[in-house]
Design an enzyme around this catalytic site. Sequence first.
Site, PDB file in Angstrom:
ATOM      1  N   HIS A 299      39.605 -12.588 102.008  1.00  0.00           N
ATOM      2  CA  HIS A 299      38.958 -13.332 103.082  1.00  0.00           C
ATOM      3  C   HIS A 299      39.306 -12.658 104.399  1.00  0.00           C
ATOM      4  CE1 HIS A 299      39.835 -16.302 106.368  1.00  0.00           C
ATOM      5  NE2 HIS A 299      38.545 -16.541 106.199  1.00  0.00           N
TER       6      HIS A 299
ATOM      7  N   ASN B 149      38.188 -13.210 108.708  1.00  0.00           N
ATOM      8  CA  ASN B 149      37.392 -13.903 109.708  1.00  0.00           C
ATOM      9  C   ASN B 149      37.989 -13.622 111.072  1.00  0.00           C
ATOM     10  OD1 ASN B 149      37.767 -16.739 111.407  1.00  0.00           O
ATOM     11  ND2 ASN B 149      35.648 -16.322 110.840  1.00  0.00           N
TER      12      ASN B 149
ATOM     13  N   HIS C 242      48.414 -30.081  97.616  1.00  0.00           N
ATOM     14  CA  HIS C 242      48.326 -30.874  96.395  1.00  0.00           C
ATOM     15  C   HIS C 242      48.645 -30.062  95.144  1.00  0.00           C
ATOM     16  CE1 HIS C 242      44.153 -29.311  96.805  1.00  0.00           C
ATOM     17  NE2 HIS C 242      44.172 -29.285  95.486  1.00  0.00           N
TER      18      HIS C 242
ATOM     19  N   GLY D  21      26.627 -28.096 112.741  1.00  0.00           N
ATOM     20  CA  GLY D  21      25.256 -27.898 112.295  1.00  0.00           C
ATOM     21  C   GLY D  21      24.936 -26.482 111.891  1.00  0.00           C
ATOM     22  N   GLY D  22      25.912 -25.760 111.349  1.00  0.00           N
ATOM     23  CA  GLY D  22      25.674 -24.396 110.901  1.00  0.00           C
ATOM     24  C   GLY D  22      24.848 -24.346 109.622  1.00  0.00           C
TER      25      GLY D  22
END
Length: 279
Positions: free
Chosen positions: A117, A119, A180, A262-263
């Site tokens: 990943h 970003n 978790h 709202g992507g």
Amino acid sequence: MILDEQQTAARTWFEQLRDLICAEFEAIEREAGSDARFDYLDWDRADPSGEPGGGGVRGVMKGRVFEKVGVNVSTVGGTFEGDFARTIHGAGEDPRFFATGISLVAHMANPHVPAVHMNTRFLATTKRWFGGGADLNPPLPIAEDTDDFHATLERACDRHDAGYYPRFKRWADEYFYIPHRGVHRGVGGIFYDHLEGEFAADLAFTQDVGRAFLDVYPRIVRRRMHLPFTDADVAQQREWRGRYAEFNLVYDRGTLFGLKTGGNVDAILMSLPPVATWG
């Protein structure tokens, strides 16, 4: 949407980095005898205010080496709705925002090749800052790859501040954790946010993070993509993909930000693996 000089500079870099990464990943596919290419889909965002909200480009490739890789660039702006504004740095006083960035997730066909990943982003509210990072997610960790990944990121950090790498590595260890499950989702990397010093210096650092990723990850892919693997290796890969999906759906800030603003849903959820299992 009219961009100022800083916003334009950040967006331009993220688009350039996207093009460099996609070209390198397609080159790896060609080396493996595949003609896979990225498919690109433009999308537009409608701001709740009714004003134009920008948009982005979703790029996805499914090949012989990259089972599924998504590389997204978005540039959006508008107004945060409701209480969400108070959760964003600098938006509590004024809910208007601007955001541009690149987001990448690669899920690999060979279990010996780690998922990854990356970003990096630039946001503007009443404050302006960079954030992002990169982390490695191998279902079958190999120390050489982990060490190479971290060493490359450390060199990139050290060119700017000797304190960056230990601070941002620790931040990644804390952030990329699945409470978790009681496990980290991978072998870490770096994570930073709210980097709001001098714009040119922070952009230069963010660019070096992108270049470091472009340097190290293709090297790791080429090192491992031809290794033989077993059904047990695939089972381990799919189990870890399940944990990756759990993290992204429950804890990931980027997923929440994209959905709340709202992507494009397909772009936001492109991080989910193509096949995963839960015990």
